[in-house]
Design a protein around this motif. Structure first.
Motif, PDB file in Angstrom:
ATOM      1  N   LEU A  11       0.805  -1.229   0.000  1.00 34.61           N
ATOM      2  CA  LEU A  11       0.000   0.000   0.000  1.00 34.61           C
ATOM      3  C   LEU A  11       0.835   1.275   0.000  1.00 34.61           C
ATOM      4  CD1 LEU A  11      -2.820  -1.000   2.507  1.00 34.61           C
ATOM      5  CD2 LEU A  11      -2.991  -0.799   0.025  1.00 34.61           C
ATOM      6  N   ARG A  12       2.142   1.159   0.198  1.00 34.19           N
ATOM      7  CA  ARG A  12       2.981   2.357   0.254  1.00 34.19           C
ATOM      8  C   ARG A  12       2.879   3.206  -1.004  1.00 34.19           C
ATOM      9  NH1 ARG A  12       8.878   0.526   1.627  1.00 34.19           N
ATOM     10  NH2 ARG A  12       8.343  -0.905  -0.034  1.00 34.19           N
ATOM     11  N   ARG A  13       2.581   2.588  -2.130  1.00 38.61           N
ATOM     12  CA  ARG A  13       2.480   3.371  -3.367  1.00 38.61           C
ATOM     13  C   ARG A  13       1.344   4.385  -3.318  1.00 38.61           C
ATOM     14  NH1 ARG A  13      -0.431  -0.738  -7.562  1.00 38.61           N
ATOM     15  NH2 ARG A  13      -1.692  -1.756  -6.001  1.00 38.61           N
ATOM     16  N   PHE A  14       0.436   4.222  -2.365  1.00 38.82           N
ATOM     17  CA  PHE A  14      -0.688   5.137  -2.200  1.00 38.82           C
ATOM     18  C   PHE A  14      -0.444   6.174  -1.095  1.00 38.82           C
ATOM     19  CE2 PHE A  14      -2.620   1.084  -3.629  1.00 38.82           C
ATOM     20  CZ  PHE A  14      -3.092   1.506  -4.858  1.00 38.82           C
ATOM     21  N   VAL A  15       0.715   6.123  -0.453  1.00 39.22           N
ATOM     22  CA  VAL A  15       1.012   7.005   0.680  1.00 39.22           C
ATOM     23  C   VAL A  15       2.025   8.061   0.254  1.00 39.22           C
ATOM     24  CG1 VAL A  15       1.945   7.118   3.027  1.00 39.22           C
ATOM     25  CG2 VAL A  15       0.567   5.151   2.333  1.00 39.22           C
ATOM     26  N   ARG A  83      12.450   7.110   3.642  1.00 38.48           N
ATOM     27  CA  ARG A  83      13.048   5.818   3.259  1.00 38.48           C
ATOM     28  C   ARG A  83      12.046   4.687   3.436  1.00 38.48           C
ATOM     29  NH1 ARG A  83      15.790   4.969  -0.282  1.00 38.48           N
ATOM     30  NH2 ARG A  83      16.177   2.874   0.452  1.00 38.48           N
ATOM     31  N   LEU A  84      11.240   4.743   4.498  1.00 34.27           N
ATOM     32  CA  LEU A  84      10.262   3.682   4.738  1.00 34.27           C
ATOM     33  C   LEU A  84       9.227   3.587   3.621  1.00 34.27           C
ATOM     34  CD1 LEU A  84       9.644   3.987   8.572  1.00 34.27           C
ATOM     35  CD2 LEU A  84      10.922   2.207   7.373  1.00 34.27           C
ATOM     36  N   LEU A  85       9.027   4.680   2.890  1.00 32.11           N
ATOM     37  CA  LEU A  85       8.049   4.676   1.806  1.00 32.11           C
ATOM     38  C   LEU A  85       8.592   4.095   0.502  1.00 32.11           C
ATOM     39  CD1 LEU A  85       6.238   8.090   2.308  1.00 32.11           C
ATOM     40  CD2 LEU A  85       5.504   5.805   3.037  1.00 32.11           C
ATOM     41  N   VAL A  86       9.926   3.965   0.397  1.00 32.25           N
ATOM     42  CA  VAL A  86      10.497   3.492  -0.869  1.00 32.25           C
ATOM     43  C   VAL A  86      11.460   2.310  -0.723  1.00 32.25           C
ATOM     44  CG1 VAL A  86      10.236   5.729  -1.991  1.00 32.25           C
ATOM     45  CG2 VAL A  86      12.370   5.189  -0.817  1.00 32.25           C
ATOM     46  N   ALA A  87      11.890   2.022   0.472  1.00 32.44           N
ATOM     47  CA  ALA A  87      12.909   0.982   0.679  1.00 32.44           C
ATOM     48  C   ALA A  87      12.360  -0.412   0.397  1.00 32.44           C
ATOM     49  CB  ALA A  87      13.422   1.049   2.112  1.00 32.44           C
ATOM     50  N   ASP A  88      13.283  -1.327   0.124  1.00 36.61           N
ATOM     51  CA  ASP A  88      12.859  -2.711  -0.067  1.00 36.61           C
ATOM     52  C   ASP A  88      12.526  -3.329   1.293  1.00 36.61           C
ATOM     53  OD1 ASP A  88      15.246  -3.626   1.178  1.00 36.61           O
ATOM     54  OD2 ASP A  88      16.267  -3.836  -0.732  1.00 36.61           O
ATOM     55  N   VAL A  89      11.948  -4.514   1.261  1.00 31.30           N
ATOM     56  CA  VAL A  89      11.465  -5.173   2.477  1.00 31.30           C
ATOM     57  C   VAL A  89      12.585  -5.355   3.502  1.00 31.30           C
ATOM     58  CG1 VAL A  89      10.440  -7.286   3.395  1.00 31.30           C
ATOM     59  CG2 VAL A  89       9.610  -6.341   1.261  1.00 31.30           C
ATOM     60  N   ASP A  90      13.755  -5.773   3.059  1.00 25.65           N
ATOM     61  CA  ASP A  90      14.862  -6.007   3.986  1.00 25.65           C
ATOM     62  C   ASP A  90      15.268  -4.721   4.716  1.00 25.65           C
ATOM     63  OD1 ASP A  90      14.963  -8.698   3.346  1.00 25.65           O
ATOM     64  OD2 ASP A  90      16.482  -8.419   1.795  1.00 25.65           O
ATOM     65  N   GLU A  91      15.335  -3.623   3.978  1.00 24.50           N
ATOM     66  CA  GLU A  91      15.716  -2.357   4.617  1.00 24.50           C
ATOM     67  C   GLU A  91      14.647  -1.896   5.593  1.00 24.50           C
ATOM     68  OE1 GLU A  91      16.964   2.273   3.649  1.00 24.50           O
ATOM     69  OE2 GLU A  91      16.733   0.872   1.982  1.00 24.50           O
ATOM     70  N   VAL A  92      13.397  -2.025   5.232  1.00 21.29           N
ATOM     71  CA  VAL A  92      12.305  -1.639   6.137  1.00 21.29           C
ATOM     72  C   VAL A  92      12.389  -2.454   7.424  1.00 21.29           C
ATOM     73  CG1 VAL A  92       9.796  -1.682   6.475  1.00 21.29           C
ATOM     74  CG2 VAL A  92      10.755  -0.809   4.331  1.00 21.29           C
TER      75      VAL A  92
END
Length: 101
Positions: A11-15, A83-92
């Protein structure tokens, strides 16, 4: 332990960040996300937010589709939020693991 965040990461693509000053961020949810929300259980996310060191309060404005998070910028650097809005799963997961108690 961090719950499975994949439904929320999707859902981040909507935030977007509507406003941000160190210590306070307003996140805006696009109307297009509403079709996806009924399929997502918010309980794991809500529980996780409550365990993040440095988050003072969260306020949801359902009518405006925004969430305001007040946080301690000494514990959570302002640069973490975008960063939390664009990072990959591992980074998040790494970022959250560093802040979750």
């Amino acid at each position: 332990m961090i719950p499975d965040l994949s439904p929320f990461l999707h859902l981040r693509r909507f935030v977007s960040i509507a406003h941000h000053v160190p210590g306070r961020i307003r996140l805006k949810l696009d109307l297009a996300a509403l079709i996806h929300l009924p399929t997502v259980d918010p309980a794991p996310f809500v529980a996780l937010v409550g365990r993040i060191q440095g988050v003072k309060t969260t306020r949801l404005n359902a009518a405006a589709l925004t969430v305001v998070v007040e946080y301690d910028p000494q514990l959570i650097p302002a640069a973490v939020w975008p960063r939390l809005l664009v990072a990959d799963v591992d980074e998040v997961e790494r970022v959250l693991a560093a802040h979750v108690v």
